[in-house]
Design a protein around this motif. Structure first.
Motif, PDB file in Angstrom:
ATOM      1  N   ILE A  64       0.824  -1.201   0.000  1.00  0.00           N
ATOM      2  CA  ILE A  64       0.000   0.000   0.000  1.00  0.00           C
ATOM      3  C   ILE A  64       0.865   1.261   0.000  1.00  0.00           C
ATOM      4  O   ILE A  64       0.690   2.148  -0.827  1.00  0.00           O
ATOM      5  CB  ILE A  64      -0.903   0.051   1.275  1.00  0.00           C
ATOM      6  N   PHE A 276       0.349 -11.710   3.004  1.00  0.00           N
ATOM      7  CA  PHE A 276      -0.984 -11.294   3.429  1.00  0.00           C
ATOM      8  C   PHE A 276      -1.133 -11.079   4.927  1.00  0.00           C
ATOM      9  O   PHE A 276      -2.002 -10.327   5.340  1.00  0.00           O
ATOM     10  CB  PHE A 276      -2.026 -12.291   2.928  1.00  0.00           C
TER      11      PHE A 276
ATOM     12  N   ASN B  95      -9.523 -12.927   6.402  1.00  0.00           N
ATOM     13  CA  ASN B  95      -9.646 -12.265   5.106  1.00  0.00           C
ATOM     14  C   ASN B  95      -9.787 -10.763   5.266  1.00  0.00           C
ATOM     15  O   ASN B  95      -9.253  -9.983   4.480  1.00  0.00           O
ATOM     16  CB  ASN B  95     -10.859 -12.796   4.338  1.00  0.00           C
ATOM     17  N   GLN B  98      -6.509  -9.204   5.686  1.00  0.00           N
ATOM     18  CA  GLN B  98      -5.758  -9.096   4.435  1.00  0.00           C
ATOM     19  C   GLN B  98      -6.297  -8.020   3.520  1.00  0.00           C
ATOM     20  O   GLN B  98      -5.554  -7.337   2.834  1.00  0.00           O
ATOM     21  CB  GLN B  98      -5.850 -10.399   3.644  1.00  0.00           C
ATOM     22  N   GLN B 101      -6.982  -3.038   4.211  1.00  0.00           N
ATOM     23  CA  GLN B 101      -6.190  -1.881   3.784  1.00  0.00           C
ATOM     24  C   GLN B 101      -6.388  -1.577   2.306  1.00  0.00           C
ATOM     25  O   GLN B 101      -6.449  -0.417   1.907  1.00  0.00           O
ATOM     26  CB  GLN B 101      -4.700  -2.128   4.070  1.00  0.00           C
ATOM     27  N   LYS B 102      -6.511  -2.638   1.492  1.00  0.00           N
ATOM     28  CA  LYS B 102      -6.715  -2.409   0.059  1.00  0.00           C
ATOM     29  C   LYS B 102      -8.088  -1.798  -0.175  1.00  0.00           C
ATOM     30  O   LYS B 102      -8.264  -0.915  -1.017  1.00  0.00           O
ATOM     31  CB  LYS B 102      -6.551  -3.720  -0.710  1.00  0.00           C
TER      32      LYS B 102
END
Lengths: 309, 452
Positions: A64, A276, B95, B98, B101-102
């Protein structure tokens, strides 16, 4: 007149040769044109991500924020940190189960079913091939139940008086990796057997007759006729099962997530956790690249070794 | 049938492919991945504490296991303010970790996100600085022990700097016990010291009762480990470590002693023999079925256990080294953040404020999460439903009043749990790793992850 006709015929000959070259060139162009869509997709979805991975592996990046160029640091760390190196060792240990055990069993199964009546052989092959059809994640969950403290395997052991062997297979440091590896054998066995059976079916029966005339028993027959006859299929089996062992992820992730401790940590799970959970895209990419090089380093000699001489 | 890897006729194609890789490398190597710089989140100052009058839909991104707990809250809010509705997306916890943030980085970011790694997201410039709202709504006057965990300074260190999140339910931990088994070993009241706790376990073991039920497969051993660690002192240093302060270390006398005691418990078989094969649901099931006298866990399971054991479960705070020692407990808000890209940040902040202050909302938080609703210290705590919930809430309040809340060691960094704590504790509990090596390995992983 004769000179003229000579010129004409000469130019005609040149015309013909030109047009033949142009045709050849056009044919080549058409060939590339047919290839183009596939090449574009290959470039976009295979080569480009591969290039990206190599590029990412040179950076310290969390996926990010701002990326920092670190050169070969991520690669040095793989060989510097014993934990990451251990995962590679485990991958080779898994090969025993994915490749050696499943190919040996598949050879035996294919040889035995060859002698069965077609109906029985068909049934046997279907049963052994079934694991290939089951999604690996589902199979892994089912196997976790079988291996659990009060699962079928332990209950059976207790039932036949072998209670002292019962243990939490996936929670025990010594048995976790073999337990996971055996699921690999279970999956790969059907695939290898099917491939080898197909190979055996196209061996000329006359060879077997000749061997028998020479006085060969079933064992000698196997080594003199069957084994050389399925050499190519064997190469494919060994290659694909080795790749499956080195790149294993789903079964391990679902069954143990690499535990207990780091007893079943494999490169696939390590890459996943780096990328991840720890958000280290660079380190994960470097591990991925190392894994790819490793796979090639293992596979290419096998291709060479097992190619027909 | 040999794989077409190296056949001569394909050499040209191969050369082309290699050229392709080269071209891709060259073109992609031109620019580094990611943005050039992270924009630091400067508060705009212009925040509104009024709700809009037009129809507004607030987008939530939640943890699927707990998405149901949010429904009564959002429904009650919409009943009160009919022009505000909610749309919910949820992901399983791993999940969510993971993806969050995206998701927050995208221009279509949700308005409220359940996200525990506040420091990482704040450091990446993904979160709305809540200080202007804190000033406007008076959050800055609330008890600071729990809000501190959601403040992050410019270096990514928690415990100081602007506020980036609020909790919906401020969870706390302790020990659940099986009342029937407790009676059988003659336990009439909860133990007051660790020594008493240990002698109870010894009694249980002697009578063939499993002293502790815990899940070692998915890092459940971190509960008894940190429960001990908190009681052995050094909590201020531990908090520095948790908040990623420069130079902070896990190598504390309390860390080492806790590892030694946990190993002693494992050797005495106070932990289940198959502890490393037990996952969280299995632990809950086995404890509810009566296998295990004690279980280290949090108040979020109170209503579950009350129901599944038909009132046969009690709760106490982890005792200290002496009867007069203050209580320490792992406690952390279930943190919610407002992404910087949120379209309705003002409405989101209004909602979070309502959750903390409106009597109806506070009652719903206690009912659904089992945890304290937080908020201003002057507001009365809503009455909890069951006896067990009353015990866990009273425990959480006691910890808060003694200033004994410590964040979970698992929250120190994103990867510390899977990378070091979980495998390390598994090896510690089976005698494969010494307490010294365990402490060192955790610190090593911490430094490597933070690039120190």
């Amino acid at each position: 007149m004769s000179r003229r006709s000579g010129t004409v015929s000469g130019s005609r000959r040149r015309d013909r040769s030109l047009s033949a070259g142009a045709r050849r060139r056009r044919r080549e162009w058409t060939g590339w044109l047919y290839l183009a869509p596939a090449m574009v997709f290959y470039g976009l979805f295979v080569l480009q991500p591969l290039g990206r991975s190599v590029q990412y592996s040179l950076y310290d990046w969390n996926g990010i924020g701002v990326a920092r160029f670190v050169g070969m640091d991520n690669y040095i760390k793989i060989f510097d940190e014993p934990d990451r190196l251990t995962t590679l060792v485990h991958a080779f240990e898994l090969m025993l189960f994915y490749t050696v055990l499943s190919v040996v069993l598949a050879l035996a199964a294919a040889t035995l079913t060859r002698r069965l009546s077609s109906g029985a052989a068909h049934a046997a092959r279907t049963v052994l091939f079934l694991p290939q059809v089951v999604p690996l994640v589902g199979a892994a969950i089912a196997w976790s139940w079988l291996y659990s403290s009060d699962g079928v395997i332990n209950e059976t052991l207790r039932g036949v008086g072998l209670g002292q062997l019962a243990r939490p297979w996936l929670g025990d440091f010594d048995t976790a990796l073999p337990a996971v590896g055996f699921v690999g054998t279970w999956v790969m066995l059907g695939f290898c057997m099917l491939l080898l059976s197909t190979g055996m079916a196209k061996i000329d029966p006359a060879l077997y007759d000749a061997a028998r005339v020479d006085g060969a028993g079933p064992v000698a027959e196997f080594f003199a006729v069957t084994l050389p006859g399925v050499r190519r299929e064997l190469t494919v089996c060994v290659t694909l099962t080795m790749i499956a062992a080195l790149a294993s992820f789903d079964v391990v992730y679902v069954m143990t997530s690499g535990g207990p401790g780091r007893a079943t940590a494999v490169p696939g799970v390590e890459i996943y956790q780096l990328a991840f959970t720890q958000a280290k895209v660079g380190a994960a990419s470097a591990m991925g690249v190392v894994l790819m090089v490793l796979v090639l380093a293992v596979i290419l000699p096998i291709q060479r070794l097992m190619r027909e001489r | 049938m040999s794989l077409p890897l190296m056949t001569g006729a394909r050499r040209r194609v191969r050369r082309l492919a290699l050229a392709g890789v080269g071209v891709t490398l060259v073109t992609s190597a031109c620019s580094a991945p990611g943005p050039g710089t992270t924009t630091s989140s400067v508060p705009s100052g212009n925040v509104s504490t009024a709700l809009p009058t037009e129809k507004t839909t607030v987008a939530l991104y939640l943890e699927s296991n707990f998405a149901g707990q949010m429904t009564p809250l959002t429904e009650a809010f919409t009943r009160k303010y009919p022009n505000i509705t909610f749309s919910v997306k949820s992901d399983e916890f791993a999940n969510l970790l993971q993806n969050a943030q995206k998701v927050m980085a995208s221009p279509e970011a949700p308005d409220i996100v359940r996200y525990p790694q506040v420091a990482a997201a704040a450091k990446n410039g993904l979160l709305t600085n809540l200080d202007p709202y804190a000033k406007a709504y008076g959050w800055d006057t609330w008890p600071s022990t729990l809000l501190d965990q959601m403040t992050v300074n410019t270096k990514g260190v928690r415990g100081s700097g602007p506020l980036y999140g609020l909790g919906i339910g401020y969870g706390s931990t302790g020990v659940y016990y099986n009342k029937t088994l407790a009676k059988r070993i003659g336990m009439t009241q909860p133990p007051k010291t660790i020594d008493e706790f240990e002698s109870l376990m010894a009694k249980a073991k002697k009578q063939g009762i499993q002293p502790i039920m815990q899940s070692g497969k998915d890092a459940g051993l971190a509960f008894p480990y940190q429960a001990l660690q908190n009681q052995f002192g050094n909590t201020d240093e531990l908090k520095k470590w948790l908040y990623n302060e420069p130079g902070a270390t896990f190598d504390l006398p309390s860390s080492l002693k806790a590892a030694e005691v946990l190993r002693k418990w494992a050797r005495a078989e106070y932990l289940p023999s198959d502890v490393n094969a037990i996952d969280y649901p299995t632990m809950m099931g086995r404890f509810a079925k009566g296998e295990g006298l004690f279980m280290f866990n949090g108040d979020w399971e109170a209503s579950n256990l009350q129901k599944n054991t038909k009132g046969n479960t009690g709760f106490f705070l982890v005792p200290g080294t002496s009867a007069s020692a203050p209580h320490y407990a792992m406690a952390a808000p279930s943190s919610f953040v407002i992404p910087k890209n949120a379209k309705h940040a003002d409405v989101a902040a209004f909602f979070l404020n309502w959750v903390h202050t409106a009597p109806e909302a506070r009652r719903l938080v206690v009912e659904t999460t089992g945890s304290s609703p937080g908020g201003p210290s002057g507001l009365a705590l809503p009455k909890a439903g069951s006896e067990l919930q009353r015990q866990t809430l009273a425990g959480a309040q006691e910890v808060a009043s003694e200033n004994g809340a410590v964040d979970f060691v698992a929250n120190a960094t994103a990867g510390i749990l899977a990378g070091a704590l979980s495998p390390g504790l598994q090896e510690l509990a089976t005698g494969r790793m010494s307490p010294r090596d365990f402490v060192d390995s955790v610190q090593e992983a911490y430094e490597s992850e933070l690039g120190r």
